[in-house]
Scaffold this active site. Structure first.
Site, mmCIF file in Angstrom:
data_model
loop_
_atom_site.group_PDB
_atom_site.id
_atom_site.type_symbol
_atom_site.label_atom_id
_atom_site.label_comp_id
_atom_site.label_asym_id
_atom_site.label_seq_id
_atom_site.Cartn_x
_atom_site.Cartn_y
_atom_site.Cartn_z
ATOM 1 N N GLY A 36 -93.595 65.580 0.219
ATOM 2 C CA GLY A 36 -93.689 65.794 1.490
ATOM 3 C C GLY A 36 -92.263 65.048 2.068
ATOM 4 O O GLY A 36 -91.704 64.141 1.219
ATOM 5 N N GLY A 94 -93.174 60.090 5.798
ATOM 6 C CA GLY A 94 -94.189 60.246 7.075
ATOM 7 C C GLY A 94 -95.117 61.382 6.940
ATOM 8 O O GLY A 94 -95.978 61.577 7.919
ATOM 9 N N ALA A 95 -94.922 62.459 5.939
ATOM 10 C CA ALA A 95 -95.826 63.698 5.925
ATOM 11 C C ALA A 95 -97.326 63.440 5.541
ATOM 12 O O ALA A 95 -98.079 63.928 5.734
ATOM 13 C CB ALA A 95 -95.121 64.721 4.767
ATOM 14 N N GLY A 96 -97.434 62.191 4.887
ATOM 15 C CA GLY A 96 -98.888 61.869 4.684
ATOM 16 C C GLY A 96 -99.382 62.255 3.082
ATOM 17 O O GLY A 96 -100.369 62.261 2.867
ATOM 18 N N ASP A 105 -98.364 60.789 -5.622
ATOM 19 C CA ASP A 105 -97.653 60.864 -4.398
ATOM 20 C C ASP A 105 -96.115 61.244 -4.459
ATOM 21 O O ASP A 105 -95.608 61.320 -3.288
ATOM 22 C CB ASP A 105 -98.047 59.896 -3.457
ATOM 23 C CG ASP A 105 -97.322 58.527 -3.589
ATOM 24 O OD1 ASP A 105 -96.643 58.574 -4.732
ATOM 25 O OD2 ASP A 105 -97.137 57.856 -2.658
#
Length: 380
Positions: A190, A193-195, A265
């Site tokens: 992502g 800041g998308a998580g 991630d």
């Protein structure tokens, strides 16, 4: 990321379809409070403490292990709400009454709580075989924080001579319904800041996965890049490529027999996406040659999840996490990254890709949103 608290919850029912009441309570606890790790056998036990003039049906009792990010008082309030939703009616009588469902916090790790509304450990648990026997199924070695005795010892010492009978039907654990067995390696990707780190961490914790997190915080060129992008872009992208290649190569090659799958991630392909935005044409052409020389030898994820967030939400998330060097990122830069990812994903025929729009979802603070995202990740 804050770690969840482990709770031990006792459940009982002696009114209506008792087994169904227990299952509905388990489902509601999963949906509203947290991840259920273990559920004991269900035991039939006599109704104790009731008025002798009142005929009371036997209880069905069980216990479960729960992990939740809620505080004990919040868990209590949620349990009371679940009792009410399942039809329990409390009166002011000082006698025991039949109830569709009874939910109690037995332990909240080693916490000792003594308030008007909540007492933990449960003050009567050591006297109640209908609590201790199912609790022993799932937490025999857990110590009572006041008595400093294991649950197994409390069960042996309990004076309650009630005869409990295990029934031959097991409650279903809704936390186990996601089929993670079809994936050996999942990459969560992502924008900034998308998580993605939060989601990968929660999935790894809840589903016993090996977690691989990008070590971006160790990169000394990142703050410099945000100050002077033209000067440090190539240096930054080369250092990221080297670090990502080394880390993912090492982590994917190290087998962990105690974990069910791998979740990361990031995927190393992000290096190509970001470099196309930050580098000039000549630098990018050189960078791309080096990238594919390294990339061809790497293991590819079985599932590639892209978390899409609107630019407005990304900026809110970035400000919330408070990294100084990220606070002046332009909307245009974030939009270029989103466009770069989406363009890349559309061209990847060999990738199993799921694009999930989480712009209106807070899967960190809102459990319902988290369960929705899990359904999108692991559903068909």
């Amino acid at each position: 990321m804050v770690k969840p608290t482990t709770y031990h919850i006792a459940l009982g029912s002696n009114k209506g379809d008792k087994f169904k009441n227990l299952q509905h309570a388990v489902d509601a606890i999963h949906e509203r409070i947290g991840n259920i790790k273990l559920i004991s056998k269900v035991y039939k036990s006599p109704a104790l403490g009731f008025d002798t003039e009142v005929s009371a049906e036997d209880f069905l009792n069980c216990c479960l292990v729960l992990e939740s990010y809620l505080e004990p008082q919040e868990v209590l309030e949620a349990l009371l709400d679940i009792e009410t939703a399942l039809g329990r009616i409390r009166t002011n009588k000082n006698t025991y009454e039949a109830r569709t469902i009874d939910l109690d916090i037995v332990f909240a790790e080693a916490k000792i709580i003594n308030t008007k509304t909540l007492k933990v450990p449960h003050p009567e648990m050591s006297k109640r075989k209908f609590v201790l026997l199912p609790l022993n199924d799932i937490a025999s070695k857990v110590k009572h924080p006041k008595f400093d005795k294991k649950v197994s010892v409390l069960l042996e010492e309990c004076d309650d001579d009630s005869v409990l009978e295990p029934i031959k039907i097991w409650l279903k654990n809704p936390s186990k319904q996601c089929d993670v067995s079809k994936y050996n390696y999942i990459a969560i990707e992502g924008n900034i800041g998308a998580g993605k780190t939060s989601l990968a961490t929660k999935i790894a914790h809840d589903f016993n996965a090996k977690l691989i997190l990008e070590r971006f915080a160790d990169n000394p060129f990142l703050p410099k890049f945000y100050e002077d992008a033209n000067r440090y872009a190539f240096t930054l992208e080369m250092s990221f490529l080297a670090d990502r290649y080394q880390q993912i190569s090492e982590d994917l090659s190290q087998l962990d027999l105690f974990k069910d799958f791998i979740v990361s991630d990031y995927d190393i392909f992000k290096s190509l996406i970001f470099s196309k935005i930050t580098l000039n044409e000549d630098e990018f052409n050189l960078y791309r040659k080096l990238f594919y020389l390294m990339y061809k030898d790497l293991r590819k994820p079985d599932l590639y999840v892209y978390l899409y967030q609107s630019t407005t939400q990304l900026q809110e998330n970035i400000k919330k996490r408070g990294r100084d060097y990220e606070q002046n990122i332009d909307d245009d830069y974030l939009e270029k990254i989103n466009a770069g990812y989406l363009e890349f994903l559309k061209t990847q025929k060999d990738f199993n890709v799921k694009i999930i729009d989480v712009s209106d979802r807070d899967f960190v603070e809102n459990r319902a949103d988290y369960l929705w995202v899990l359904g999108e990740v692991f559903g068909e």
